[in-house]
Design an enzyme around this catalytic site. Structure first.
Site, short mmCIF file in Angstrom:
data_model
loop_
_atom_site.label_atom_id
_atom_site.label_comp_id
_atom_site.label_asym_id
_atom_site.label_seq_id
_atom_site.Cartn_x
_atom_site.Cartn_y
_atom_site.Cartn_z
N TYR A 98 -2.04 -0.92 10.55
CA TYR A 98 -2.06 -1.19 9.10
C TYR A 98 -0.74 -0.75 8.46
CZ TYR A 98 -3.92 -1.28 4.30
OH TYR A 98 -4.14 -1.55 2.96
N SER B 236 0.87 -1.19 0.00
CA SER B 236 0.00 0.00 0.00
C SER B 236 0.90 1.23 0.00
CB SER B 236 -0.86 -0.02 1.26
OG SER B 236 -1.53 1.21 1.43
N1 NAD Z 1 -8.87 -0.75 -0.79
C1 NAD Z 1 -7.85 0.08 -0.66
O1 NAD Z 1 -8.02 1.31 -0.60
C2 NAD Z 1 -6.45 -0.46 -0.64
C3 NAD Z 1 -5.39 0.45 -0.79
C4 NAD Z 1 -4.09 -0.03 -0.75
C5 NAD Z 1 -3.85 -1.39 -0.58
N2 NAD Z 1 -4.91 -2.24 -0.44
C6 NAD Z 1 -4.61 -3.65 -0.23
O2 NAD Z 1 -5.14 -4.41 -1.29
C7 NAD Z 1 -5.48 -5.72 -0.84
C8 NAD Z 1 -6.90 -6.06 -1.27
O3 NAD Z 1 -7.77 -5.09 -0.74
P1 NAD Z 1 -9.28 -4.88 -1.23
O4 NAD Z 1 -9.50 -3.42 -1.22
O5 NAD Z 1 -9.54 -5.65 -2.47
O6 NAD Z 1 -10.04 -5.47 0.04
P2 NAD Z 1 -11.23 -6.50 0.17
O7 NAD Z 1 -11.71 -6.39 1.56
O8 NAD Z 1 -12.22 -6.29 -0.92
O9 NAD Z 1 -10.53 -7.90 -0.09
C9 NAD Z 1 -9.75 -8.54 0.88
C10 NAD Z 1 -10.03 -10.03 0.78
O10 NAD Z 1 -9.17 -10.69 1.71
C11 NAD Z 1 -9.92 -11.72 2.34
N3 NAD Z 1 -9.35 -12.05 3.63
C12 NAD Z 1 -9.35 -11.30 4.76
N4 NAD Z 1 -8.77 -11.98 5.75
C13 NAD Z 1 -8.39 -13.18 5.26
C14 NAD Z 1 -7.75 -14.32 5.80
N5 NAD Z 1 -7.39 -14.37 7.08
N6 NAD Z 1 -7.51 -15.37 4.98
C15 NAD Z 1 -7.87 -15.35 3.69
N7 NAD Z 1 -8.50 -14.30 3.12
C16 NAD Z 1 -8.75 -13.23 3.90
C17 NAD Z 1 -11.33 -11.12 2.49
O11 NAD Z 1 -12.31 -12.13 2.70
C18 NAD Z 1 -11.48 -10.39 1.16
O12 NAD Z 1 -12.05 -11.23 0.18
C19 NAD Z 1 -5.28 -5.71 0.67
O13 NAD Z 1 -4.04 -6.28 0.98
C20 NAD Z 1 -5.26 -4.23 1.01
O14 NAD Z 1 -4.52 -3.97 2.18
C21 NAD Z 1 -6.19 -1.81 -0.48
#
Ligand code: NAD
Length: 305
Positions: A186, A173
């Protein structure tokens, strides 16, 4: 003395070459590799960018291995991939549990084969100020966002090393490059992601494993729901990314073996400013850009449910 001089000149030449190549790639798109037949494992495949990346890779002929703790979301991903004539295997797995990761990884090896592209994407956020996070929440954030990378790599990297073929993608991130108020746990986990992936890349370089590529992904806000309620004060400068754009850009980075992807591009500038300016100046800028209050309206996914 003479050999040191040769080494300095050679290094200078290679550094200059890499800079020129990087500049050229801004104007001329780099060639894309084929992922047809590659086995792509995506953790956190049941929603957000994980789901979309599965679709993108499947459309390019890759065999998808989708892991998520949420079976329902994973089945939705499977339906979407199959509607597009893709091949997908789904597994319910809590990536924070090392025993479960080892067991599921062994099953994947039996059912599908050796994973060649590993995308560590699963992530969670508490969205609470540090003192309001319970010890269990702090441990869970680290276990899901960081330790899971250890467990998946322990299982899938050896086969990549043996064949000198593979790609490891770390979804970190922009919060892994700059700190943010209200995101202590985080940011800790995402800084760890960057350190882990960068150091692993160097170990692979030391061992001459040039067939194994690494991509570190540092996006700013993506409109998936994970950060619902986050206040983005300077949307003009740091636009919230659509999940579709973010996923397709990550896939493109994999296809072109891009080492570091920061989205939007202004994120590169922010990172440079962070290390070049005095800390107090950076803090002033963070305050001005709303970095102190950005999490005050946070509701996130859990509270949405
Ligand atoms: N959304 C944002 O603004 C953003 C920004 C920067 C980075 N990210 C990173 O991108 C990645 C995906 O984020 P997203 O926005 O698609 O979120 P999201 O919540 O849509 O997806 C995350 C997925 O991870 C799964 N998950 C959570 N805990 C788990 C576990 N213990 N075992 C297996 N699966 C698990 C959830 O069920 C979900 O399907 C993450 O690592 C997040 O930190 C997101």
């Amino acid at each position: 003395m003479f050999s040191l001089l040769i080494e300095i000149l050679a290094t200078f030449f290679m550094v200059t070459k890499e800079i020129i190549v990087a500049i050229c790639f801004v104007f001329v798109p780099p060639p894309e590799k084929s992922v047809d037949g590659e086995i792509v494992l995506v953790t956190g495949a049941g929603s957000g960018i994980g789901q979309l990346m599965c679709l993108e890779f499947a459309k390019r002929g890759a065999i998808i291995v989708a892991w998520d703790i949420n079976n329902e979301g994973n089945q939705t991903t499977a339906s979407l991939v199959r509607e597009n004539n893709g091949i997908i295997y789904t597994y319910t797995c809590d990536v924070s549990d090392n025993i479960e990761v080892h067991r599921t990884a062994n099953q994947v090896k039996k059912d599908v084969g050796d994973v060649t592209i590993l995308i560590n994407n699963a992530g969670i956020v508490t969205g609470k100020p540090f003192l309001q996070c319970s010890e269990n929440e702090l441990l869970k954030t680290m276990a899901v966002n960081v330790y899971s990378h250890f467990w998946t790599l322990k299982n899938f990297l050896p086969a990549m090393v043996q064949r000198n073929h593979g790609h490891i993608v770390t979804i970190a991130s922009l919060a892994g490059l700059i700190g943010a108020s209200g995101l202590v746990d985080y940011c800790t986990s995402k800084f760890a992601n960057v350190g882990f992936a960068e150091s692993l890349g160097l170990e692979l370089m030391k061992d001459n494993k040039d067939g194994i590529h690494t991509t570190i992904v540092c996006p700013y806000l993506i409109h998936t729901g994970m950060f619902e309620g986050f206040t983005n004060r300077f949307d003009m400068l740091f636009p919230t990314l659509s999940p579709e754009y973010a996923a397709s850009r990550i896939v493109k980075a994999v296809l072109t073996n891009q080492r570091l992807l920061v989205m939007p591009r202004t994120g590169y500038l922010t990172t440079a400013v962070r290390v070049l300016l005095p800390v107090a100046a950076v803090e002033r800028l963070t305050k001005f850009t709303g970095g102190l209050e950005c999490m005050e309206g946070f509701v996130g996914r859990q509270k949405m449910k």
